[in-house]
Design a protein around this motif. Structure first.
Motif, PDB file in Angstrom:
ATOM      1  N   GLU A 113      -0.877  -5.419   8.809  1.00 48.86           N
ATOM      2  CA  GLU A 113       0.330  -6.210   9.028  1.00 48.86           C
ATOM      3  C   GLU A 113       1.340  -5.437   9.861  1.00 48.86           C
ATOM      4  O   GLU A 113       1.295  -4.208   9.955  1.00 48.86           O
ATOM      5  CB  GLU A 113       0.961  -6.591   7.693  1.00 48.86           C
ATOM      6  CG  GLU A 113       1.353  -5.385   6.844  1.00 48.86           C
ATOM      7  CD  GLU A 113       1.955  -5.784   5.506  1.00 48.86           C
ATOM      8  OE1 GLU A 113       2.767  -6.727   5.486  1.00 48.86           O
ATOM      9  OE2 GLU A 113       1.608  -5.138   4.499  1.00 48.86           O
TER      10      GLU A 113
ATOM     11  N   ASP B 264      18.718   2.332  -0.721  1.00 47.56           N
ATOM     12  CA  ASP B 264      17.510   3.101  -0.394  1.00 47.56           C
ATOM     13  C   ASP B 264      17.804   4.399   0.353  1.00 47.56           C
ATOM     14  O   ASP B 264      16.884   5.165   0.644  1.00 47.56           O
ATOM     15  CB  ASP B 264      16.560   2.245   0.458  1.00 47.56           C
ATOM     16  CG  ASP B 264      15.973   1.072  -0.310  1.00 47.56           C
ATOM     17  OD1 ASP B 264      15.747   1.231  -1.524  1.00 47.56           O
ATOM     18  OD2 ASP B 264      15.742   0.016   0.309  1.00 47.56           O
TER      19      ASP B 264
ATOM     20  N   SER C 106       0.129  -1.597   0.930  1.00 52.85           N
ATOM     21  CA  SER C 106       0.016  -1.784  -0.521  1.00 52.85           C
ATOM     22  C   SER C 106      -0.559  -0.557  -1.217  1.00 52.85           C
ATOM     23  O   SER C 106      -0.326  -0.358  -2.418  1.00 52.85           O
ATOM     24  CB  SER C 106      -0.870  -2.993  -0.826  1.00 52.85           C
ATOM     25  OG  SER C 106      -2.184  -2.803  -0.300  1.00 52.85           O
TER      26      SER C 106
ATOM     27  N   GLU D 143      11.782  -1.408   5.965  1.00 50.71           N
ATOM     28  CA  GLU D 143      10.815  -2.245   5.241  1.00 50.71           C
ATOM     29  C   GLU D 143       9.895  -1.407   4.364  1.00 50.71           C
ATOM     30  O   GLU D 143       9.536  -1.818   3.257  1.00 50.71           O
ATOM     31  CB  GLU D 143       9.995  -3.089   6.212  1.00 50.71           C
ATOM     32  CG  GLU D 143       9.063  -4.060   5.484  1.00 50.71           C
ATOM     33  CD  GLU D 143       8.442  -5.107   6.387  1.00 50.71           C
ATOM     34  OE1 GLU D 143       7.472  -5.748   5.938  1.00 50.71           O
ATOM     35  OE2 GLU D 143       8.915  -5.290   7.532  1.00 50.71           O
TER      36      GLU D 143
ATOM     37  N   VAL E  63       4.916  -4.068  10.218  1.00 54.61           N
ATOM     38  CA  VAL E  63       6.010  -3.646   9.346  1.00 54.61           C
ATOM     39  C   VAL E  63       7.234  -3.390  10.218  1.00 54.61           C
ATOM     40  O   VAL E  63       7.174  -2.647  11.190  1.00 54.61           O
ATOM     41  CB  VAL E  63       5.619  -2.375   8.559  1.00 54.61           C
ATOM     42  CG1 VAL E  63       6.800  -1.876   7.728  1.00 54.61           C
ATOM     43  CG2 VAL E  63       4.421  -2.664   7.658  1.00 54.61           C
TER      44      VAL E  63
ATOM     45  N   ALA F 259      11.869  -0.724   1.290  1.00 59.82           N
ATOM     46  CA  ALA F 259      12.068  -1.919   0.474  1.00 59.82           C
ATOM     47  C   ALA F 259      10.808  -2.329  -0.272  1.00 59.82           C
ATOM     48  O   ALA F 259      10.891  -2.913  -1.361  1.00 59.82           O
ATOM     49  CB  ALA F 259      12.556  -3.072   1.352  1.00 59.82           C
ATOM     50  N   ARG F 260       9.643  -2.003   0.290  1.00 60.04           N
ATOM     51  CA  ARG F 260       8.394  -2.487  -0.295  1.00 60.04           C
ATOM     52  C   ARG F 260       7.620  -1.424  -1.067  1.00 60.04           C
ATOM     53  O   ARG F 260       6.510  -1.687  -1.532  1.00 60.04           O
ATOM     54  CB  ARG F 260       7.521  -3.079   0.813  1.00 60.04           C
ATOM     55  CG  ARG F 260       8.127  -4.341   1.429  1.00 60.04           C
ATOM     56  CD  ARG F 260       7.267  -4.885   2.536  1.00 60.04           C
ATOM     57  NE  ARG F 260       5.878  -5.047   2.106  1.00 60.04           N
ATOM     58  CZ  ARG F 260       4.871  -5.308   2.921  1.00 60.04           C
ATOM     59  NH1 ARG F 260       5.107  -5.423   4.223  1.00 60.04           N
ATOM     60  NH2 ARG F 260       3.647  -5.444   2.478  1.00 60.04           N
ATOM     61  N   THR F 261       8.168  -0.244  -1.149  1.00 63.87           N
ATOM     62  CA  THR F 261       7.524   0.802  -1.947  1.00 63.87           C
ATOM     63  C   THR F 261       8.533   1.332  -2.958  1.00 63.87           C
ATOM     64  O   THR F 261       9.746   1.193  -2.779  1.00 63.87           O
ATOM     65  CB  THR F 261       7.032   1.965  -1.056  1.00 63.87           C
ATOM     66  OG1 THR F 261       8.152   2.578  -0.399  1.00 63.87           O
ATOM     67  CG2 THR F 261       6.041   1.471  -0.003  1.00 63.87           C
ATOM     68  N   ASN F 262       8.010   1.953  -3.987  1.00 56.54           N
ATOM     69  CA  ASN F 262       8.881   2.420  -5.065  1.00 56.54           C
ATOM     70  C   ASN F 262       9.249   3.895  -4.966  1.00 56.54           C
ATOM     71  O   ASN F 262      10.249   4.319  -5.560  1.00 56.54           O
ATOM     72  CB  ASN F 262       8.219   2.153  -6.414  1.00 56.54           C
ATOM     73  CG  ASN F 262       8.067   0.664  -6.690  1.00 56.54           C
ATOM     74  OD1 ASN F 262       8.979  -0.123  -6.434  1.00 56.54           O
ATOM     75  ND2 ASN F 262       6.899   0.256  -7.184  1.00 56.54           N
TER      76      ASN F 262
ATOM     77  N   GLU G 146       2.318   1.588  -2.332  1.00 62.91           N
ATOM     78  CA  GLU G 146       3.435   0.879  -2.967  1.00 62.91           C
ATOM     79  C   GLU G 146       3.960   1.611  -4.186  1.00 62.91           C
ATOM     80  O   GLU G 146       5.170   1.711  -4.403  1.00 62.91           O
ATOM     81  CB  GLU G 146       2.992  -0.527  -3.354  1.00 62.91           C
ATOM     82  CG  GLU G 146       4.073  -1.351  -4.030  1.00 62.91           C
ATOM     83  CD  GLU G 146       3.603  -2.738  -4.412  1.00 62.91           C
ATOM     84  OE1 GLU G 146       4.397  -3.478  -5.024  1.00 62.91           O
ATOM     85  OE2 GLU G 146       2.447  -3.086  -4.106  1.00 62.91           O
TER      86      GLU G 146
END
Length: 317
Positions: A106, A174, A122, A146, A108, A149-152, A125
């Motif tokens: 994808e 973040d 993913s 991004e 990003v 925002a999409r990983t911890n 993540e």
């Protein structure tokens, strides 16, 4: 009508059933259903191995293309002029992104300039020690924003001597996971007291930060990428050790470059285990130059060697 045919000709009905069942089996076992790049139940290791088999066929195609238009690399032009006889190729035809990403692929970040193509975001993540390096910020950080925002747990180290910070896209919540320095990336260290701009190799920066791996490495350094990547890769080629990063997003600036030089550089990357899974020409640059120049393009590589989050099987596999 069809039921009458099946009743009168049971063998025909059996044959139709067998053909339909075989078709369904092939679709699911060979990845023929839409959106799939291979068997649904293949392990990550098996998907990588099959993608490598396909990629090796592509390398043979490159040899054939060089012989056709060369027949040696020294005789290959990067971007042949529109003259007779007209050779139907550009340099990028020799380096197709022929490796299949074993996960989701994808874009990003923003569409257009700034975003990058990533394989398997993913997979990091929830990775507790996720490390991202970004060289070349230029005031636009939608890619980095991004990822955050999409990983911890991903932490991002950014470097660019032409700006003073990441771009405004990164959310305030973040920012504690970002680290910015106005340094330049180079093939040799040059950061003495008399240096207006401090330059570091990738090895030096990793050592300074206490890192032994990078999950995602983004490089956009305006033609210096050939020098800095060569300086980083060659020691690993000599030692036989795998490169310490999972994937590479890089923009190539081939200004004044000759095809044999690009080919040699590219083959070093391949020898080190890097495989291209996506290419995106810089169409903005191409448009500004009215289609005359095609020497900027983005590539995304995955590293198929070593223990990385993108090619190593999960613990429950």
């Amino acid at each position: 009508m069809s039921s009458m045919i099946f009743q009168r000709h049971p063998r025909y009905a059996i044959l139709v059933f067998v053909l339909l069942a075989g078709t369904v089996w092939l679709l699911y076992s060979e990845g023929g259903h839409a959106g799939q790049s291979g068997p649904r139940d293949l392990s990550v290791t098996a998907r990588v191995e099959r993608a490598e088999t396909i990629y090796q066929r592509t390398l043979k195609g490159r040899e054939t293309l060089i012989k056709k238009f060369g027949p040696t690399p020294n005789q290959i032009a990067m971007f042949p002029p529109d003259e007779n006889p007209w050779p139907p190729y550009t340099a990028w035809d020799f380096f197709p992104p022929a490796f299949n990403c074993p996960h989701e692929r994808e874009r990003v970040g923003t569409l257009g300039d700034g975003g990058k193509w990533v394989c398997g975001l993913s997979q990091v993540e929830n990775k507790p020690d996720c490390v991202v390096y970004s060289f070349g910020i230029n005031g636009e950080s939608s890619f980095e924003a991004e990822i955050l925002a999409r990983t911890n747990h991903c932490q991002i180290w950014g470097y660019d001597f032409s700006v003073n910070s990441f771009g405004p896209e990164i959310a305030v919540a973040d920012r504690h996971r970002t680290h910015f320095h106005a340094y330049g990336l180079a093939g040799k260290d040059n950061h003495g007291p008399d240096s207006d701009i401090k330059y570091y190799t990738l090895q030096s920066l990793m050592a300074m930060n206490g890192h032994d791996h990078i999950d995602i490495l983004k490089i956009d350094v305006e033609s210096w990428e050939f020098e800095v990547v060569t300086a980083f890769v060659e020691p690993f080629l000599r030692s036989g050790k795998p490169l310490p990063f999972g994937q590479l997003q890089i923009e190539l600036h081939t200004w004044e470059k000759k095809f044999p030089d690009i080919l040699e550089w590219w083959q070093k990357l391949e020898q080190a285990g890097l495989r291209p899974f996506f290419q995106e020409p810089n169409l903005v640059y191409n448009n500004y130059n009215r289609g005359r120049d095609q020497d900027l393009t983005e590539y995304s590589f995955i590293n198929i060697r070593g223990d990385t989050a993108f090619v190593s099987p999960p613990k429950d596999e």
